[in-house]
Design an enzyme around this catalytic site. Structure first.
Site, PDB file in Angstrom:
ATOM      1  N   ASP A  19      -5.632  -6.352  -9.743  1.00 52.77           N
ATOM      2  CA  ASP A  19      -5.556  -6.032  -8.167  1.00 52.77           C
ATOM      3  C   ASP A  19      -6.714  -5.783  -7.623  1.00 52.77           C
ATOM      4  OD1 ASP A  19      -4.283  -5.277  -5.795  1.00 52.77           O
ATOM      5  OD2 ASP A  19      -2.496  -5.033  -6.682  1.00 52.77           O
ATOM      6  N   ILE A  20      -6.803  -5.508  -6.288  1.00 48.22           N
ATOM      7  CA  ILE A  20      -7.954  -5.065  -5.587  1.00 48.22           C
ATOM      8  C   ILE A  20      -8.126  -3.689  -5.911  1.00 48.22           C
ATOM      9  CG2 ILE A  20      -7.000  -4.692  -3.292  1.00 48.22           C
ATOM     10  CD1 ILE A  20      -9.587  -6.735  -2.502  1.00 48.22           C
ATOM     11  N   ARG A  21      -7.186  -2.723  -6.228  1.00 45.54           N
ATOM     12  CA  ARG A  21      -7.217  -1.531  -6.517  1.00 45.54           C
ATOM     13  C   ARG A  21      -6.400  -1.124  -7.803  1.00 45.54           C
ATOM     14  NH1 ARG A  21      -2.104   0.191  -4.903  1.00 45.54           N
ATOM     15  NH2 ARG A  21      -0.969  -1.451  -3.595  1.00 45.54           N
ATOM     16  N   ILE A  66      13.632  -5.998  -1.139  1.00 49.74           N
ATOM     17  CA  ILE A  66      13.744  -5.548  -2.388  1.00 49.74           C
ATOM     18  C   ILE A  66      13.721  -3.870  -2.299  1.00 49.74           C
ATOM     19  CG2 ILE A  66      12.724  -5.564  -4.668  1.00 49.74           C
ATOM     20  CD1 ILE A  66      13.558  -8.339  -3.790  1.00 49.74           C
ATOM     21  N   GLY A  74      -2.047  -9.171  -7.919  1.00 47.82           N
ATOM     22  CA  GLY A  74      -1.206  -8.350  -7.129  1.00 47.82           C
ATOM     23  C   GLY A  74      -0.500  -7.292  -7.657  1.00 47.82           C
ATOM     24  N   GLY A 124       1.306  -3.800  -6.606  1.00 46.30           N
ATOM     25  CA  GLY A 124       2.022  -3.758  -5.558  1.00 46.30           C
ATOM     26  C   GLY A 124       3.544  -3.233  -5.884  1.00 46.30           C
ATOM     27  N   GLN A 125       4.294  -3.469  -4.889  1.00 46.20           N
ATOM     28  CA  GLN A 125       5.858  -2.964  -5.222  1.00 46.20           C
ATOM     29  C   GLN A 125       6.564  -3.678  -6.188  1.00 46.20           C
ATOM     30  OE1 GLN A 125       8.685  -3.599  -2.199  1.00 46.20           O
ATOM     31  NE2 GLN A 125      10.194  -1.812  -2.838  1.00 46.20           N
ATOM     32  N   TYR A 168       3.757 -13.484   8.650  1.00 45.04           N
ATOM     33  CA  TYR A 168       4.082 -13.408   7.413  1.00 45.04           C
ATOM     34  C   TYR A 168       5.098 -14.457   6.857  1.00 45.04           C
ATOM     35  CZ  TYR A 168       6.478 -11.795   2.971  1.00 45.04           C
ATOM     36  OH  TYR A 168       6.898 -11.548   1.676  1.00 45.04           O
ATOM     37  N   LYS A 180       4.451 -17.949   4.627  1.00 42.72           N
ATOM     38  CA  LYS A 180       5.298 -18.313   3.605  1.00 42.72           C
ATOM     39  C   LYS A 180       5.737 -19.565   3.661  1.00 42.72           C
ATOM     40  CE  LYS A 180       4.953 -14.677   0.624  1.00 42.72           C
ATOM     41  NZ  LYS A 180       4.163 -14.707  -0.428  1.00 42.72           N
TER      42      LYS A 180
END
Length: 317
Positions: free
Chosen positions: A35-37, A173, A9, A12-13, A143, A147
């Site tokens: 990552d997937i992208r 964040i 991941g 991501g951000q 979500y 978690k």
């Protein structure tokens, strides 16, 4: 020699900035991003990158073997607002990816795991002020449910199999480098971009919604420090509360006006308001401060200056 590390991941951000920081500390080739992208230009140019699906056990196991990985940071997740639009997909991604990594650690394929939790684990029945480390948790989003469940599994794998898994409950964040990814606290990033570009912003949360927030540099610092701490210092194996500041959209707008006096904010709450109302307004993170020495560097004033300066510098490029 630094441990070879895999970040799942990484585009991501949080993943992007964590990857760059770890490469700065441990050397580019010791930190494998995946990552997937593909990610940002800066991320892609800074070191090794692998396309991989966090839900595919074979792909993740293959990367660990190929690069002789010892530590994994699992940053892939579907966040709160996005997850409400695709609950089953969010559950599958958030849980399957965690089980893959925990099982690889159980089987001694990796030595250490970082997995982020979130303030989304809390719910309407949780004490909102100075939310304790251990308290009632009845999350209302997929979500948050994923978690909370993940926290229990992390604790189980540590107790049952000795897995060295470490976790922190991230608050909202805030960063100017990477756009947010569909969370309920995204307004606190969007507001700075709109303040600089348009001089005004419409918040999707109401004026008085107070939520725990943190500047990205502090979030990265906490992530690096908890992984660096000695094994015996980590007494909480579910996830640590983490805090820096709490504020409302109205308070943040006033802070921005100190730099952009003409800035205007309006309010048009959407479905994210209900999510925000179920979360704490202030977090007690004394366990993290006592166990592994956590302390934050940025308050709302330093955050606002850093964000406005960062957004302005991006527009100049």
């Amino acid at each position: 020699m630094p441990a070879k590390t895999l970040i799942i991941g990484a585009s991501g951000q949080i993943g992007t900035e964590l990857t760059l920081k770890l490469r700065e500390i441990h050397g580019n080739n010791n930190i494998i991003a995946s990552d997937i992208r593909e990610g940002s230009e800066e991320l892609m140019a800074s070191g090794p990158f692998e396309i991989a699906n966090a839900m595919d056990y074979g792909q993740i196991a293959g990367l660990i073997e190929k690069h002789q990985i010892e530590e994994v940071y699992l940053m892939a997740a579907m966040l709160s607002a996005t997850g409400e639009k695709a609950p089953m997909k969010a559950w599958a991604l958030n849980m399957d990816s965690l089980f893959h990594v925990l099982n690889l650690a159980k089987d001694k394929k990796i030595k250490k795991v970082f997995w982020p939790s979130s303030i989304a684990v809390f719910g309407p029945s949780t004490p909102k002020e100075n939310t304790p480390q251990t308290t009632i948790m009845e999350p209302t989003t997929v979500y948050g449910i994923s978690k909370q469940t993940g926290e229990r599994w992390c604790n189980y794998y540590h107790k049952k199999y000795g897995v060295d898994v470490r976790s922190i409950r991230y608050p909202g964040i805030i960063s100017y480098k990477t756009l947010p990814g569909g969370g309920t606290t995204d307004y606190a990033v969007e507001i700075f971009h709109e303040a600089v570009k348009e001089g005004k912003y419409t918040s999707f949360l109401n004026a008085s919604t107070s939520l725990p927030m943190m500047f990205m540099e502090d979030a990265i610092k906490a992530t690096v420090e908890i992984m660096k701490a000695p094994f015996e210092a980590i007494k909480v194996r579910s996830s640590y509360n983490l805090a820096a500041m709490s504020f409302t959209p109205a308070i943040l707008a006033e802070e921005i006006k100190k730099h952009i006096p003409a800035f205007q904010i309006s309010y048009d709450p959407d479905f994210r308001q209900d999510i925000a109302d179920s979360w704490p307004s202030k977090i007690d993170d004394s366990a993290a401060r006592e166990d592994w020495g956590w302390s934050h560097d940025f308050d709302i004033s330093a955050l606002t200056e850093a964000m406005l300066s960062g957004v302005q510098s991006q527009l100049v490029k």
